[in-house]
Design a protein around this motif. Structure first.
Motif, PDB file in Angstrom:
ATOM      1  N   LEU A 193       0.827  -1.213   0.000  1.00 52.79           N
ATOM      2  CA  LEU A 193       0.000   0.000   0.000  1.00 52.79           C
ATOM      3  C   LEU A 193       0.861   1.263   0.000  1.00 52.79           C
ATOM      4  CD1 LEU A 193      -2.777  -1.044   2.550  1.00 52.79           C
ATOM      5  CD2 LEU A 193      -3.090  -0.634   0.094  1.00 52.79           C
ATOM      6  N   GLN A 194       1.921   1.262   0.779  1.00 54.18           N
ATOM      7  CA  GLN A 194       2.816   2.418   0.827  1.00 54.18           C
ATOM      8  C   GLN A 194       3.468   2.672  -0.532  1.00 54.18           C
ATOM      9  OE1 GLN A 194       5.155   0.983   4.163  1.00 54.18           O
ATOM     10  NE2 GLN A 194       4.427   2.676   5.438  1.00 54.18           N
ATOM     11  N   ASP A 195       3.880   1.608  -1.197  1.00 54.75           N
ATOM     12  CA  ASP A 195       4.517   1.770  -2.505  1.00 54.75           C
ATOM     13  C   ASP A 195       3.525   2.261  -3.564  1.00 54.75           C
ATOM     14  OD1 ASP A 195       6.921   1.048  -1.420  1.00 54.75           O
ATOM     15  OD2 ASP A 195       7.117  -0.840  -2.521  1.00 54.75           O
ATOM     16  N   VAL A 196       2.297   1.781  -3.494  1.00 57.53           N
ATOM     17  CA  VAL A 196       1.265   2.262  -4.420  1.00 57.53           C
ATOM     18  C   VAL A 196       0.995   3.745  -4.140  1.00 57.53           C
ATOM     19  CG1 VAL A 196      -1.186   2.078  -5.055  1.00 57.53           C
ATOM     20  CG2 VAL A 196       0.211   0.003  -4.831  1.00 57.53           C
ATOM     21  N   GLN A 197       0.920   4.112  -2.865  1.00 59.81           N
ATOM     22  CA  GLN A 197       0.728   5.514  -2.476  1.00 59.81           C
ATOM     23  C   GLN A 197       1.860   6.380  -3.027  1.00 59.81           C
ATOM     24  OE1 GLN A 197      -1.671   7.052  -0.279  1.00 59.81           O
ATOM     25  NE2 GLN A 197      -0.677   9.004  -0.566  1.00 59.81           N
ATOM     26  N   ARG A 198       3.073   5.906  -2.884  1.00 58.88           N
ATOM     27  CA  ARG A 198       4.247   6.655  -3.353  1.00 58.88           C
ATOM     28  C   ARG A 198       4.198   6.835  -4.884  1.00 58.88           C
ATOM     29  NH1 ARG A 198       7.335   5.407   0.411  1.00 58.88           N
ATOM     30  NH2 ARG A 198       7.536   3.206  -0.033  1.00 58.88           N
ATOM     31  N   GLU A 199       3.750   5.825  -5.581  1.00 56.99           N
ATOM     32  CA  GLU A 199       3.703   5.868  -7.046  1.00 56.99           C
ATOM     33  C   GLU A 199       2.627   6.818  -7.575  1.00 56.99           C
ATOM     34  OE1 GLU A 199       4.506   4.817 -11.063  1.00 56.99           O
ATOM     35  OE2 GLU A 199       5.666   4.325  -9.273  1.00 56.99           O
ATOM     36  N   PHE A 200       1.432   6.771  -6.985  1.00 56.37           N
ATOM     37  CA  PHE A 200       0.298   7.515  -7.531  1.00 56.37           C
ATOM     38  C   PHE A 200      -0.101   8.726  -6.684  1.00 56.37           C
ATOM     39  CE2 PHE A 200      -0.209   3.130  -9.047  1.00 56.37           C
ATOM     40  CZ  PHE A 200      -0.202   3.354 -10.410  1.00 56.37           C
ATOM     41  N   ASN A 201       0.529   8.890  -5.535  1.00 60.07           N
ATOM     42  CA  ASN A 201       0.221   9.957  -4.586  1.00 60.07           C
ATOM     43  C   ASN A 201      -1.121   9.727  -3.892  1.00 60.07           C
ATOM     44  OD1 ASN A 201       1.640  11.963  -3.391  1.00 60.07           O
ATOM     45  ND2 ASN A 201       1.053  13.564  -4.802  1.00 60.07           N
ATOM     46  N   TYR A 202      -1.690   8.568  -4.092  1.00 55.83           N
ATOM     47  CA  TYR A 202      -2.875   8.086  -3.385  1.00 55.83           C
ATOM     48  C   TYR A 202      -3.049   6.624  -3.772  1.00 55.83           C
ATOM     49  CZ  TYR A 202      -6.161   8.040  -7.392  1.00 55.83           C
ATOM     50  OH  TYR A 202      -6.824   7.760  -8.558  1.00 55.83           O
ATOM     51  N   ILE A 203      -4.021   5.966  -3.161  1.00 56.21           N
ATOM     52  CA  ILE A 203      -4.289   4.566  -3.488  1.00 56.21           C
ATOM     53  C   ILE A 203      -5.551   4.533  -4.351  1.00 56.21           C
ATOM     54  CG2 ILE A 203      -4.811   2.280  -2.563  1.00 56.21           C
ATOM     55  CD1 ILE A 203      -3.253   3.211  -0.008  1.00 56.21           C
ATOM     56  N   PRO A 204      -5.398   4.304  -5.658  1.00 55.61           N
ATOM     57  CA  PRO A 204      -6.561   4.285  -6.549  1.00 55.61           C
ATOM     58  C   PRO A 204      -7.532   3.169  -6.176  1.00 55.61           C
ATOM     59  CG  PRO A 204      -4.489   4.284  -7.786  1.00 55.61           C
ATOM     60  CD  PRO A 204      -4.150   4.045  -6.351  1.00 55.61           C
ATOM     61  N   PRO A 205      -8.827   3.351  -6.478  1.00 53.50           N
ATOM     62  CA  PRO A 205      -9.843   2.349  -6.109  1.00 53.50           C
ATOM     63  C   PRO A 205      -9.542   0.950  -6.645  1.00 53.50           C
ATOM     64  CG  PRO A 205     -10.878   4.308  -7.049  1.00 53.50           C
ATOM     65  CD  PRO A 205      -9.391   4.492  -7.163  1.00 53.50           C
ATOM     66  N   GLU A 206      -8.959   0.865  -7.841  1.00 53.55           N
ATOM     67  CA  GLU A 206      -8.683  -0.445  -8.427  1.00 53.55           C
ATOM     68  C   GLU A 206      -7.506  -1.162  -7.772  1.00 53.55           C
ATOM     69  OE1 GLU A 206      -8.574   2.610  -9.841  1.00 53.55           O
ATOM     70  OE2 GLU A 206      -7.507   2.510 -11.735  1.00 53.55           O
ATOM     71  N   ALA A 207      -6.781  -0.452  -6.910  1.00 48.26           N
ATOM     72  CA  ALA A 207      -5.588  -1.050  -6.297  1.00 48.26           C
ATOM     73  C   ALA A 207      -5.932  -2.124  -5.269  1.00 48.26           C
ATOM     74  CB  ALA A 207      -4.730   0.032  -5.647  1.00 48.26           C
ATOM     75  N   LEU A 208      -6.933  -1.890  -4.444  1.00 46.35           N
ATOM     76  CA  LEU A 208      -7.218  -2.840  -3.361  1.00 46.35           C
ATOM     77  C   LEU A 208      -7.524  -4.244  -3.869  1.00 46.35           C
ATOM     78  CD1 LEU A 208      -9.191  -0.588  -0.832  1.00 46.35           C
ATOM     79  CD2 LEU A 208      -6.743  -1.102  -0.904  1.00 46.35           C
ATOM     80  N   PRO A 209      -8.403  -4.427  -4.861  1.00 43.07           N
ATOM     81  CA  PRO A 209      -8.640  -5.790  -5.349  1.00 43.07           C
ATOM     82  C   PRO A 209      -7.402  -6.417  -5.998  1.00 43.07           C
ATOM     83  CG  PRO A 209     -10.184  -4.235  -6.389  1.00 43.07           C
ATOM     84  CD  PRO A 209      -9.314  -3.456  -5.463  1.00 43.07           C
ATOM     85  N   LEU A 210      -6.593  -5.605  -6.664  1.00 37.45           N
ATOM     86  CA  LEU A 210      -5.389  -6.142  -7.304  1.00 37.45           C
ATOM     87  C   LEU A 210      -4.352  -6.564  -6.265  1.00 37.45           C
ATOM     88  CD1 LEU A 210      -5.056  -3.553 -10.221  1.00 37.45           C
ATOM     89  CD2 LEU A 210      -5.806  -5.942 -10.386  1.00 37.45           C
ATOM     90  N   ILE A 211      -4.217  -5.772  -5.214  1.00 36.77           N
ATOM     91  CA  ILE A 211      -3.280  -6.127  -4.136  1.00 36.77           C
ATOM     92  C   ILE A 211      -3.764  -7.385  -3.429  1.00 36.77           C
ATOM     93  CG2 ILE A 211      -2.312  -5.386  -1.924  1.00 36.77           C
ATOM     94  CD1 ILE A 211      -2.485  -2.473  -3.047  1.00 36.77           C
ATOM     95  N   LYS A 212      -5.067  -7.455  -3.159  1.00 36.84           N
ATOM     96  CA  LYS A 212      -5.644  -8.638  -2.515  1.00 36.84           C
ATOM     97  C   LYS A 212      -5.406  -9.880  -3.363  1.00 36.84           C
ATOM     98  CE  LYS A 212      -9.566 -11.356  -1.755  1.00 36.84           C
ATOM     99  NZ  LYS A 212      -8.742 -12.556  -1.721  1.00 36.84           N
ATOM    100  N   GLU A 213      -5.599  -9.724  -4.662  1.00 36.42           N
ATOM    101  CA  GLU A 213      -5.386 -10.837  -5.597  1.00 36.42           C
ATOM    102  C   GLU A 213      -3.947 -11.358  -5.497  1.00 36.42           C
ATOM    103  OE1 GLU A 213      -4.704 -10.658 -10.286  1.00 36.42           O
ATOM    104  OE2 GLU A 213      -6.761 -10.174  -9.712  1.00 36.42           O
ATOM    105  N   HIS A 214      -2.991 -10.445  -5.417  1.00 34.97           N
ATOM    106  CA  HIS A 214      -1.585 -10.853  -5.334  1.00 34.97           C
ATOM    107  C   HIS A 214      -1.259 -11.482  -3.981  1.00 34.97           C
ATOM    108  CE1 HIS A 214       2.743 -10.964  -5.535  1.00 34.97           C
ATOM    109  NE2 HIS A 214       2.789 -10.269  -4.405  1.00 34.97           N
ATOM    110  N   LEU A 215      -1.742 -10.873  -2.906  1.00 31.82           N
ATOM    111  CA  LEU A 215      -1.364 -11.344  -1.567  1.00 31.82           C
ATOM    112  C   LEU A 215      -2.045 -12.654  -1.181  1.00 31.82           C
ATOM    113  CD1 LEU A 215      -1.189  -7.949   0.340  1.00 31.82           C
ATOM    114  CD2 LEU A 215       0.706  -9.314  -0.550  1.00 31.82           C
ATOM    115  N   GLY A 216      -3.121 -12.998  -1.847  1.00 32.12           N
ATOM    116  CA  GLY A 216      -3.713 -14.312  -1.646  1.00 32.12           C
ATOM    117  C   GLY A 216      -4.906 -14.356  -0.719  1.00 32.12           C
TER     118      GLY A 216
END
Length: 158
Positions: free
Chosen positions: A23-46
Motif C-alpha cells: 500500500l505504501q509503494d502504491v501511495q508513493r507511485e500515484f500519490n494516493y491509493i486508486p480504487p482499483e488497487a485494493l482488489p489487485l493487491i488482494k489478488e496478489h497477496l492471496g
C-alpha cells in the motif's frame, strides 16, 4: 494503471505481512491509493488477505489516502506554538490562494492542503511543509512567493 499496480505488488512475496508495504509503494507511485488497487493487491497477496483489511489499513494510517492528492502536498502545522504564531491566518491565506480546504486537492491537481499537529519545530513557527521542504516563520507577505515556486514553471515545480 492496473499493470503498474500489479508490478508494485509483485515486488513482494504473496504474504499478508507485506500488505502495508505494498500500500505504501502504491501511495508513493500515484500519490494516493486508486480504487482499483485494493482488489489487485488482494489478488496478489492471496486468500489470507481480505479487501476489507486493506481498506482498514488504507484508512487508518494518515500517510495513506484513498483520495487523490496534489502534485505538491502542503502541510501546515497547527500545534500550540504555530497556532500562537499565526498558523490560523496562514491556513486561511492558503485556502484563499488555492481555493481549497484541508483535505482537498486543487482542480488542476497541483496542490493538496493538510493540517497537522506539532512537527517539532516550535522555534520556527509557524511552519509550512511543502512536499519535504520546511518553510519556517512563514508570513502573509512571504506566502505568495513560496506558493509561486511550486506552481507550474516555478523553480520547485518538478
Amino acid at each position: 494503471m492496473e499493470e503498474r499496480i500489479r508490478e508494485i505488488a509483485q515486488r513482494y512475496p504473496a504474504e499478508k505481512r507485506f500488505s502495508l508495504a505494498v500500500l505504501q509503494d502504491v501511495q508513493r507511485e500515484f500519490n494516493y491509493i486508486p480504487p482499483e488497487a485494493l482488489p489487485l493487491i488482494k489478488e496478489h497477496l492471496g486468500p489470507d488477505v481480505r479487501e476489507g483489511q486493506l481498506y482498514a489499513l488504507a484508512t487508518f494510517y494518515k500517510a495513506l489516502s484513498l483520495k487523490p492528492k496534489g502534485k505538491h502536498i502542503i502541510k501546515i502545522c497547527d500545534g500550540t506554538a504555530c497556532h500562537m504564531q499565526g498558523s490560523t491566518r496562514l491556513i486561511t491565506a492558503v485556502q484563499l490562494a488555492l481555493g481549497i480546504g484541508p483535505g482537498e486537492c486543487t482542480p488542476d491537481g497541483q496542490f493538496s492542503l493538510e493540517l497537522v499537529n506539532c512537527v517539532g519545530s516550535c522555534a520556527l513557527a509557524p511552519i509550512m511543509i511543502v512536499d519535504e521542504t520546511y518553510h519556517s516563520k512563514v508570513t502573509m507577505e512571504g506566502l505568495p512567493a513560496i506558493l509561486d515556486t511550486y506552481r507550474p514553471g516555478g523553480e520547485r515545480d518538478v
